[in-house]
Design a protein around this motif. Structure first.
Motif, PDB file in Angstrom:
ATOM      1  N   ALA A 252       4.937  40.607 -34.630  1.00 47.12           N
ATOM      2  CA  ALA A 252       4.380  39.560 -34.946  1.00 47.12           C
ATOM      3  C   ALA A 252       5.031  38.606 -34.176  1.00 47.12           C
ATOM      4  CB  ALA A 252       3.554  39.963 -36.135  1.00 47.12           C
ATOM      5  N   ASP A 253       6.111  38.568 -34.852  1.00 45.81           N
ATOM      6  CA  ASP A 253       7.201  37.467 -34.420  1.00 45.81           C
ATOM      7  C   ASP A 253       7.522  37.804 -33.211  1.00 45.81           C
ATOM      8  OD1 ASP A 253       7.741  36.936 -37.473  1.00 45.81           O
ATOM      9  OD2 ASP A 253       8.843  38.707 -37.531  1.00 45.81           O
ATOM     10  N   GLY A 254       7.601  38.575 -32.312  1.00 43.70           N
ATOM     11  CA  GLY A 254       8.134  38.928 -30.584  1.00 43.70           C
ATOM     12  C   GLY A 254       6.789  38.322 -30.203  1.00 43.70           C
ATOM     13  N   LEU A 255       5.505  38.243 -30.886  1.00 42.42           N
ATOM     14  CA  LEU A 255       4.576  37.749 -30.072  1.00 42.42           C
ATOM     15  C   LEU A 255       4.558  36.275 -29.900  1.00 42.42           C
ATOM     16  CD1 LEU A 255       1.366  40.495 -30.872  1.00 42.42           C
ATOM     17  CD2 LEU A 255       2.902  40.647 -28.448  1.00 42.42           C
ATOM     18  N   TYR A 256       4.803  36.072 -31.297  1.00 38.12           N
ATOM     19  CA  TYR A 256       5.081  35.196 -31.656  1.00 38.12           C
ATOM     20  C   TYR A 256       5.801  33.656 -30.982  1.00 38.12           C
ATOM     21  CZ  TYR A 256       6.735  30.581 -34.587  1.00 38.12           C
ATOM     22  OH  TYR A 256       6.706  28.800 -35.006  1.00 38.12           O
ATOM     23  N   LEU A 257       7.364  33.991 -30.558  1.00 37.57           N
ATOM     24  CA  LEU A 257       8.021  33.778 -29.322  1.00 37.57           C
ATOM     25  C   LEU A 257       7.233  33.638 -27.984  1.00 37.57           C
ATOM     26  CD1 LEU A 257      10.930  33.235 -29.593  1.00 37.57           C
ATOM     27  CD2 LEU A 257      12.132  34.934 -29.221  1.00 37.57           C
ATOM     28  N   HIS A 258       6.992  35.327 -27.802  1.00 34.81           N
ATOM     29  CA  HIS A 258       6.316  34.885 -26.565  1.00 34.81           C
ATOM     30  C   HIS A 258       5.571  33.600 -26.795  1.00 34.81           C
ATOM     31  CE1 HIS A 258       4.817  36.296 -22.441  1.00 34.81           C
ATOM     32  NE2 HIS A 258       3.294  35.953 -23.472  1.00 34.81           N
ATOM     33  N   ALA A 259       4.566  33.543 -27.698  1.00 34.26           N
ATOM     34  CA  ALA A 259       3.133  32.544 -27.398  1.00 34.26           C
ATOM     35  C   ALA A 259       4.136  30.662 -27.029  1.00 34.26           C
ATOM     36  CB  ALA A 259       2.087  32.103 -28.670  1.00 34.26           C
ATOM     37  N   LEU A 260       5.183  30.584 -27.813  1.00 32.41           N
ATOM     38  CA  LEU A 260       6.226  29.451 -27.974  1.00 32.41           C
ATOM     39  C   LEU A 260       6.572  29.440 -26.583  1.00 32.41           C
ATOM     40  CD1 LEU A 260       8.179  29.271 -30.996  1.00 32.41           C
ATOM     41  CD2 LEU A 260       6.554  28.147 -30.258  1.00 32.41           C
ATOM     42  N   GLN A 261       7.233  31.237 -25.779  1.00 33.48           N
ATOM     43  CA  GLN A 261       7.463  30.727 -23.998  1.00 33.48           C
ATOM     44  C   GLN A 261       5.630  30.028 -23.625  1.00 33.48           C
ATOM     45  OE1 GLN A 261       9.130  34.101 -23.061  1.00 33.48           O
ATOM     46  NE2 GLN A 261       9.743  33.183 -20.663  1.00 33.48           N
ATOM     47  N   GLU A 262       4.817  30.356 -24.000  1.00 34.31           N
ATOM     48  CA  GLU A 262       3.770  30.809 -22.878  1.00 34.31           C
ATOM     49  C   GLU A 262       3.812  28.544 -22.990  1.00 34.31           C
ATOM     50  OE1 GLU A 262       2.337  32.328 -20.298  1.00 34.31           O
ATOM     51  OE2 GLU A 262       4.376  33.887 -20.185  1.00 34.31           O
ATOM     52  N   ASN A 263       2.994  28.494 -24.181  1.00 32.91           N
ATOM     53  CA  ASN A 263       2.500  26.642 -24.721  1.00 32.91           C
ATOM     54  C   ASN A 263       3.103  26.531 -24.390  1.00 32.91           C
ATOM     55  OD1 ASN A 263       0.077  28.322 -25.234  1.00 32.91           O
ATOM     56  ND2 ASN A 263       0.491  28.740 -26.951  1.00 32.91           N
ATOM     57  N   TYR A 264       4.780  25.908 -25.174  1.00 33.17           N
ATOM     58  CA  TYR A 264       5.111  25.226 -24.666  1.00 33.17           C
ATOM     59  C   TYR A 264       6.931  24.990 -24.369  1.00 33.17           C
ATOM     60  CZ  TYR A 264       2.508  25.226 -29.328  1.00 33.17           C
ATOM     61  OH  TYR A 264       1.640  24.618 -30.428  1.00 33.17           O
ATOM     62  N   GLY A 265       7.131  26.652 -23.064  1.00 32.25           N
ATOM     63  CA  GLY A 265       8.060  26.057 -23.234  1.00 32.25           C
ATOM     64  C   GLY A 265       9.017  26.877 -23.138  1.00 32.25           C
ATOM     65  N   ILE A 266       8.930  26.810 -24.494  1.00 33.83           N
ATOM     66  CA  ILE A 266      10.583  27.384 -25.147  1.00 33.83           C
ATOM     67  C   ILE A 266      11.114  28.629 -23.696  1.00 33.83           C
ATOM     68  CG2 ILE A 266      12.008  28.629 -27.311  1.00 33.83           C
ATOM     69  CD1 ILE A 266      10.614  26.051 -27.782  1.00 33.83           C
ATOM     70  N   ARG A 267      12.014  28.315 -23.710  1.00 33.76           N
ATOM     71  CA  ARG A 267      12.853  29.703 -22.725  1.00 33.76           C
ATOM     72  C   ARG A 267      13.630  30.418 -23.692  1.00 33.76           C
ATOM     73  NH1 ARG A 267      16.342  25.698 -19.356  1.00 33.76           N
ATOM     74  NH2 ARG A 267      16.485  24.548 -21.754  1.00 33.76           N
ATOM     75  N   THR A 268      13.191  31.538 -23.365  1.00 37.19           N
ATOM     76  CA  THR A 268      13.882  32.740 -24.146  1.00 37.19           C
ATOM     77  C   THR A 268      14.009  34.279 -23.123  1.00 37.19           C
ATOM     78  OG1 THR A 268      11.539  34.178 -24.310  1.00 37.19           O
ATOM     79  CG2 THR A 268      12.401  32.833 -25.999  1.00 37.19           C
ATOM     80  N   GLY A 269      15.469  35.251 -23.524  1.00 38.21           N
ATOM     81  CA  GLY A 269      15.665  36.335 -22.738  1.00 38.21           C
ATOM     82  C   GLY A 269      16.049  37.090 -23.631  1.00 38.21           C
TER      83      GLY A 269
END
Length: 301
Positions: A252-269
Motif C-alpha cells: 500500500a505504501d509503494g502504491l501511495y508513492l506511485h500515486a504521488l508520482q502520477e498525480n503530483y509529479g513527485i520524482r522517484t526511482g
C-alpha cells in the motif's frame, strides 16, 4: 562760389560684447540689492552697525569669543584623551570574543569526543549482552553497528516544478503548490513500507534509522532525529534486494508513492543493489527491561 563746410560725422562707439546680456550684467554689477545697501548705510549713519561702541559691549563680545574658543579646545582635548580608551575597550572586547569562541569550539570538540565514547561503549555493551549471532543481530536491529549487504536504493525528490524557482532551491520557492514537495508524512510511509516489506536496516541521506527514530517537519524541511535533510532523499534499505523491491512496490505504501508520482509529479526511482553500506546510528540509548516484582492482588482473597 562759396565752399560748403565739410560734413563732420560723429564717430559711433563700439557696442559692448555683453550688450545682449544686460540682465546678467546688471546682476553682476549690483550684487547687493539696493534695499540692503540703503539699510546698511542708514545703520552706519545711526551708529547701530559694525563693532560695538561701548566698553561693556566690547568686553561682552570678547568674553563670548573666549568662551567659544574654550569650549572647542576642551572638546578637542577630551576627544583626544578618550580616543585611546575607546580603542583599548574595543580591542579588549575583540579579545574576549576570540577567547569565548575558542572556548566554545573546545567544548564542542569535547562533546563530540564524549558522544563517540558513549556510542562505542553502548555498542560494546550490546555485544556483551548476548553471544555470537544473537549479539550481532541485536546490534544490527538496534542500529548500533555499521552494516552492509544487498538491498534497494530508493530516491524520492520534489516535483520538477518545485525546484524551478529560488535558484534551484525548493525551500526558496513560494509560487508552487505544496503538493509538489515531498513531506514528512510521505517519508514516514516510505520507511514504514520498507520495514514491513522486510528491510533489516534503513538510512535516509546517510542518517541511520532505529526503532526510536522520528521523522518530523519543521516548516518546509524534513527532520530525521532533529537533523534537517535536503532533497533528493536517498533511502538505502538492506535486505533481500529483489524480494524487498517487489514487496515494497506492491504494498500500500509503494502504491501511495506511485500515486504521488502520477498525480503530483513527485520524482522517484528504485533500484536493486548488490552491496549497500549503512553507517551506525550516531547515538543509541541502551535500555533494558526488568521484570516487575510487584504482585497484583487481583483475583486473590
Amino acid at each position: 562760389m562759396p565752399q560748403q563746410p565739410p560734413v563732420r560725422s560723429t564717430p559711433t562707439r563700439p557696442s559692448r560684447p555683453d550688450a545682449s546680456m544686460s540682465l546678467l550684467t546688471n546682476v553682476m554689477d549690483h550684487s547687493l540689492d539696493d534695499g540692503y545697501a540703503e539699510a546698511a548705510a542708514r545703520k552706519k549713519a545711526e551708529g547701530a552697525g559694525g563693532m560695538p561702541n561701548t566698553l561693556r559691549a566690547k568686553l561682552g563680545l570678547a568674553a563670548g569669543l573666549v568662551l567659544a574658543a574654550l569650549v572647542v579646545t576642551v572638546g578637542a582635548a577630551q576627544a583626544r584623551v578618550a580616543a585611546p580608551v575607546v580603542a583599548k575597550e574595543r580591542q579588549e572586547l575583540i579579545d574576549r570574543i576570540d577567547r569565548e569562541t575558542a572556548a566554545a569550539d573546545k567544548l564542542e570538540g569535547s562533546v563530540d569526543k564524549l558522544r563517540d565514547d558513549v556510542s562505542a561503549s553502548q555498542r560494546e555493551a550490546l555485544k556483551k549482552s548476548g553471544s555470537g549471532d544473537q549479539s550481532e543481530l541485536v546490534g544490527v536491529l538496534s542500529g548500533a553497528v555499521e552494516v552492509h549487504g544487498p538491498g534497494v536504493k530508493l530516491v524520492v525528490n520534489d516535483a520538477k516544478e518545485a525546484t524551478s524557482g529560488g535558484n534551484g532551491n525548493p525551500r526558496e520557492t513560494s509560487d508552487f503548490s505544496d503538493t509538489g514537495r515531498v513531506r514528512d508524512r510521505d517519508m514516514q510511509r516510505v520507511v514504514n513500507g520498507l520495514w514491513e516489506s522486510g528491510a533489516e536496516a534503513i538510512s535516509i541521506n546517510g542518517q541511520r534509522l532505529t526503532a526510536l527514530s522520528a521523522i518530523r517537519a519543521a516548516g518546509d524541511a524534513i527532520l530525521v532525529d532533529n537533523k534537517p535533510l535536503v532533497p533528493p532523499y536517498t533511502v538505502l534499505a538492506v535486505g533481500n534486494g529483489k524480494q524487498l523491491s517487489t514487496r515494497f512496490q506492491d504494498s500500500a505504501d509503494g502504491l501511495y508513492l506511485h500515486a504521488l508520482q502520477e498525480n503530483y509529479g513527485i520524482r522517484t526511482g528504485i533500484s536493486v543493489e548488490d552491496d549497500l553500506r549503512l553507517p551506525a546510528a550516531p547515538s543509541v540509548i541502551v535500555r533494558t527491561a526488568q521484570p516487575s516484582t510487584e504482585k497484583t492482588e487481583k483475583g486473590t482473597s
